[in-house]
Design a protein around this motif. Structure first.
Motif, PDB file in Angstrom:
ATOM      1  N   HIS A  76      62.863 -22.871 -35.830  1.00  0.00           N
ATOM      2  CA  HIS A  76      61.559 -22.613 -36.171  1.00  0.00           C
ATOM      3  C   HIS A  76      60.450 -23.159 -34.935  1.00  0.00           C
ATOM      4  O   HIS A  76      59.454 -22.928 -34.725  1.00  0.00           O
ATOM      5  N   LYS A 116      58.608 -18.945 -40.272  1.00  0.00           N
ATOM      6  CA  LYS A 116      58.493 -19.602 -41.818  1.00  0.00           C
ATOM      7  C   LYS A 116      58.014 -18.555 -42.563  1.00  0.00           C
ATOM      8  O   LYS A 116      56.648 -18.121 -42.331  1.00  0.00           O
ATOM      9  N   LYS A 131      60.478 -19.129 -50.107  1.00  0.00           N
ATOM     10  CA  LYS A 131      60.046 -19.384 -48.739  1.00  0.00           C
ATOM     11  C   LYS A 131      61.163 -19.836 -48.013  1.00  0.00           C
ATOM     12  O   LYS A 131      62.096 -20.234 -48.476  1.00  0.00           O
ATOM     13  N   ILE A 133      63.015 -20.098 -43.512  1.00  0.00           N
ATOM     14  CA  ILE A 133      63.013 -19.662 -42.062  1.00  0.00           C
ATOM     15  C   ILE A 133      64.047 -18.361 -41.756  1.00  0.00           C
ATOM     16  O   ILE A 133      65.015 -18.651 -42.254  1.00  0.00           O
TER      17      ILE A 133
END
Length: 197
Positions: A76, A116, A131, A133
């Protein structure tokens, strides 16, 4: 040390007679005897694997227990650097600005490995609200790892995602991302201009 006697010493004793009385063949090592590549010969192109062969070999499969969220955080961080190269200014344009269509086209062409995401809507109700990545972006799915270190497959079609970039949240509809990242990056995005009011 004499050449032929040296060679004779390298041959097994029981086979020396055959070696000594064998017909002598000499080869010249002049430059004219070397095989030179013909400049007209094209290099042979290596055969590429088909998508079916790649799938059968499992080259793009991610084992569920190997991807950890802390490793995805590094990805990320790299993605944030990639995003900064796409959009150097901090301000995203308003819908009425002239550069809005350019920014939208860039977002649709962007690579989302390391982004993300938050699933806002989906036909698959079990993934709504998750939620994580993105660790693998395929033609029809995102594979994302969440904080509980679970790898989940999220369908793109009929889904709505929120991509979090530092303090900004961008909403993207999955149907616009339904292509492989490499194909999506060269595809011309359809954008529509707003009429002047």
């Amino acid at each position: 040390m004499d050449g032929p006697t040296f060679m004779v010493n390298l041959v097994k004793p029981e086979e020396r007679d055959d070696f000594i009385y064998a017909k002598k063949h000499y080869m010249s090592l002049d430059a004219k005897h070397y095989n030179r590549a013909n400049p007209n010969d094209k290099p042979k192109q290596q055969k590429k694997l088909s998508r079916k062969e790649i799938k059968e070999m499992g080259l793009y499969t991610l084992p569920h227990d190997t991807v950890k969220y802390k490793d995805a955080l590094k990805l990320h961080k790299m993605w944030c650097g990639y995003y900064d190269t796409l959009f150097p200014s901090d301000q995203l344009p308003v819908v009425t600005e002239s550069r809005y269509n350019t920014v939208v086209a860039s977002l649709l062409k962007a690579d989302y490995h390391g982004a993300k995401i938050h699933i806002v809507r989906s036909k698959q109700s079990s993934v709504v609200g998750m939620k994580g990545i993105v660790v693998l972006d395929t033609k029809g799915t995102f594979k994302m790892v969440s904080k509980d270190n679970r790898l989940r497959t999220i369908p793109k079609n009929d889904s709505q995602f929120e991509v979090t970039i530092r303090d900004k949240v961008i909403t993207i509809f999955g149907k616009h991302l339904n292509a492989r990242p490499a194909e999506r990056s060269v595809k011309k995005a359809k954008t529509f201009a707003l009429p002047d009011l």
